[in-house]
Design a protein around this motif. Structure first.
Motif, PDB file in Angstrom:
ATOM      1  N   ALA A  57      85.190  31.806  79.686  1.00  0.00           N
ATOM      2  CA  ALA A  57      84.441  30.577  79.453  1.00  0.00           C
ATOM      3  C   ALA A  57      83.331  30.382  80.481  1.00  0.00           C
ATOM      4  N   GLU A  58      83.509  30.942  81.664  1.00  0.00           N
ATOM      5  CA  GLU A  58      82.573  30.692  82.764  1.00  0.00           C
ATOM      6  C   GLU A  58      81.565  31.822  82.987  1.00  0.00           C
ATOM      7  N   PHE A  59      81.969  33.056  82.723  1.00  0.00           N
ATOM      8  CA  PHE A  59      81.137  34.210  83.051  1.00  0.00           C
ATOM      9  C   PHE A  59      80.880  35.078  81.816  1.00  0.00           C
ATOM     10  N   ALA A  60      79.799  35.797  81.838  1.00  0.00           N
ATOM     11  CA  ALA A  60      79.422  36.666  80.710  1.00  0.00           C
ATOM     12  C   ALA A  60      80.089  38.033  80.854  1.00  0.00           C
ATOM     13  N   ILE A  61      81.406  38.062  80.606  1.00  0.00           N
ATOM     14  CA  ILE A  61      82.162  39.311  80.665  1.00  0.00           C
ATOM     15  C   ILE A  61      83.034  39.405  79.418  1.00  0.00           C
ATOM     16  N   ASP A  62      83.540  40.611  79.154  1.00  0.00           N
ATOM     17  CA  ASP A  62      84.408  40.760  77.987  1.00  0.00           C
ATOM     18  C   ASP A  62      85.868  40.566  78.385  1.00  0.00           C
ATOM     19  N   ARG A  63      86.735  40.417  77.391  1.00  0.00           N
ATOM     20  CA  ARG A  63      88.147  40.130  77.636  1.00  0.00           C
ATOM     21  C   ARG A  63      88.812  41.217  78.476  1.00  0.00           C
ATOM     22  N   THR A  64      88.518  42.475  78.190  1.00  0.00           N
ATOM     23  CA  THR A  64      89.143  43.575  78.947  1.00  0.00           C
ATOM     24  C   THR A  64      88.826  43.453  80.423  1.00  0.00           C
ATOM     25  N   ARG A  65      87.580  43.179  80.750  1.00  0.00           N
ATOM     26  CA  ARG A  65      87.172  43.030  82.149  1.00  0.00           C
ATOM     27  C   ARG A  65      87.847  41.820  82.781  1.00  0.00           C
ATOM     28  N   ALA A  66      87.905  40.708  82.049  1.00  0.00           N
ATOM     29  CA  ALA A  66      88.537  39.497  82.572  1.00  0.00           C
ATOM     30  C   ALA A  66      90.015  39.745  82.872  1.00  0.00           C
ATOM     31  N   GLU A  67      90.712  40.389  81.949  1.00  0.00           N
ATOM     32  CA  GLU A  67      92.136  40.674  82.163  1.00  0.00           C
ATOM     33  C   GLU A  67      92.339  41.629  83.335  1.00  0.00           C
ATOM     34  N   GLN A  68      91.460  42.620  83.479  1.00  0.00           N
ATOM     35  CA  GLN A  68      91.564  43.549  84.610  1.00  0.00           C
ATOM     36  C   GLN A  68      91.322  42.829  85.928  1.00  0.00           C
ATOM     37  N   ASP A  69      90.325  41.950  85.964  1.00  0.00           N
ATOM     38  CA  ASP A  69      90.026  41.197  87.187  1.00  0.00           C
ATOM     39  C   ASP A  69      91.216  40.329  87.597  1.00  0.00           C
ATOM     40  N   VAL A  70      91.825  39.662  86.640  1.00  0.00           N
ATOM     41  CA  VAL A  70      92.984  38.814  86.933  1.00  0.00           C
ATOM     42  C   VAL A  70      94.139  39.664  87.447  1.00  0.00           C
ATOM     43  N   ALA A  71      94.462  40.735  86.749  1.00  0.00           N
ATOM     44  CA  ALA A  71      95.587  41.589  87.148  1.00  0.00           C
ATOM     45  C   ALA A  71      95.371  42.186  88.532  1.00  0.00           C
ATOM     46  N   THR A  72      94.155  42.633  88.812  1.00  0.00           N
ATOM     47  CA  THR A  72      93.854  43.235  90.114  1.00  0.00           C
ATOM     48  C   THR A  72      94.011  42.219  91.238  1.00  0.00           C
ATOM     49  N   LEU A  73      93.463  41.013  91.049  1.00  0.00           N
ATOM     50  CA  LEU A  73      93.568  39.994  92.094  1.00  0.00           C
ATOM     51  C   LEU A  73      95.016  39.594  92.329  1.00  0.00           C
ATOM     52  N   VAL A  74      95.760  39.360  91.269  1.00  0.00           N
ATOM     53  CA  VAL A  74      97.166  38.964  91.414  1.00  0.00           C
ATOM     54  C   VAL A  74      97.939  40.060  92.142  1.00  0.00           C
ATOM     55  N   GLU A  75      97.715  41.303  91.784  1.00  0.00           N
ATOM     56  CA  GLU A  75      98.398  42.415  92.449  1.00  0.00           C
ATOM     57  C   GLU A  75      98.048  42.462  93.939  1.00  0.00           C
ATOM     58  N   GLU A  76      96.772  42.275  94.276  1.00  0.00           N
ATOM     59  CA  GLU A  76      96.356  42.302  95.675  1.00  0.00           C
ATOM     60  C   GLU A  76      96.942  41.133  96.474  1.00  0.00           C
ATOM     61  N   LEU A  77      96.978  39.948  95.872  1.00  0.00           N
ATOM     62  CA  LEU A  77      97.552  38.798  96.567  1.00  0.00           C
ATOM     63  C   LEU A  77      99.049  38.992  96.820  1.00  0.00           C
ATOM     64  N   ARG A  78      99.737  39.547  95.857  1.00  0.00           N
ATOM     65  CA  ARG A  78     101.177  39.801  96.037  1.00  0.00           C
ATOM     66  C   ARG A  78     101.428  40.924  97.020  1.00  0.00           C
ATOM     67  N   ALA A  79     100.642  41.988  96.952  1.00  0.00           N
ATOM     68  CA  ALA A  79     100.802  43.120  97.873  1.00  0.00           C
ATOM     69  C   ALA A  79     100.524  42.714  99.319  1.00  0.00           C
ATOM     70  N   SER A  80      99.612  41.769  99.501  1.00  0.00           N
ATOM     71  CA  SER A  80      99.262  41.322 100.844  1.00  0.00           C
ATOM     72  C   SER A  80     100.306  40.363 101.424  1.00  0.00           C
ATOM     73  N   GLY A  81     101.228  39.903 100.572  1.00  0.00           N
ATOM     74  CA  GLY A  81     102.234  38.948 101.027  1.00  0.00           C
ATOM     75  C   GLY A  81     101.783  37.509 100.967  1.00  0.00           C
ATOM     76  N   LEU A  82     100.579  37.260 100.430  1.00  0.00           N
ATOM     77  CA  LEU A  82     100.081  35.890 100.339  1.00  0.00           C
ATOM     78  C   LEU A  82     100.724  35.109  99.211  1.00  0.00           C
ATOM     79  N   ALA A  83     101.054  35.802  98.132  1.00  0.00           N
ATOM     80  CA  ALA A  83     101.545  35.117  96.931  1.00  0.00           C
ATOM     81  C   ALA A  83     102.786  35.783  96.383  1.00  0.00           C
ATOM     82  N   ALA A  84     103.515  34.997  95.620  1.00  0.00           N
ATOM     83  CA  ALA A  84     104.705  35.502  94.919  1.00  0.00           C
ATOM     84  C   ALA A  84     104.550  35.248  93.454  1.00  0.00           C
TER      85      ALA A  84
END
Length: 84
Positions: A57-84
């Motif tokens: 809704a906010e950026f000019a990207i396709d669904r595949t890219r949006a889902e990859q961006d979300v998955a990558t960030l969530v994985e990095e936050l969890r791997a860093s110990g910041l999030a569960a």
């Protein structure tokens, strides 16, 4: 699944996205607008699909890219110990 930060992780919105502070180490994490929107959506109780929808809704990207961006960030936050 909604994102949860530990009680020693502070978040603050900025003009450029968001900032996370790990109070245990004193380390700051600066999030760009895309990552800030993902974190905001997940902390509000949305799941990863809702976060991808928010990106679409906010950026000019396709669904595949949006889902990859979300998955990558969530994985990095969890791997860093910041999030569960």
């Amino acid at each position: 699944m909604a994102l949860r930060f530990g009680d020693k992780i502070s978040t603050a919105a900025t003009d450029y996205g968001a900032v996370l502070l790990d109070e245990r180490s004193g380390q700051y994490w600066e999030l760009n607008p895309t990552a800030g929107l993902i974190v905001t959506t997940l902390l509000a109780g949305g799941d990863e699909t809702a976060a991808a929808d928010a990106l679409l809704a906010e950026f000019a990207i396709d669904r595949t890219r949006a889902e990859q961006d979300v998955a990558t960030l969530v994985e990095e936050l969890r791997a860093s110990g910041l999030a569960a």
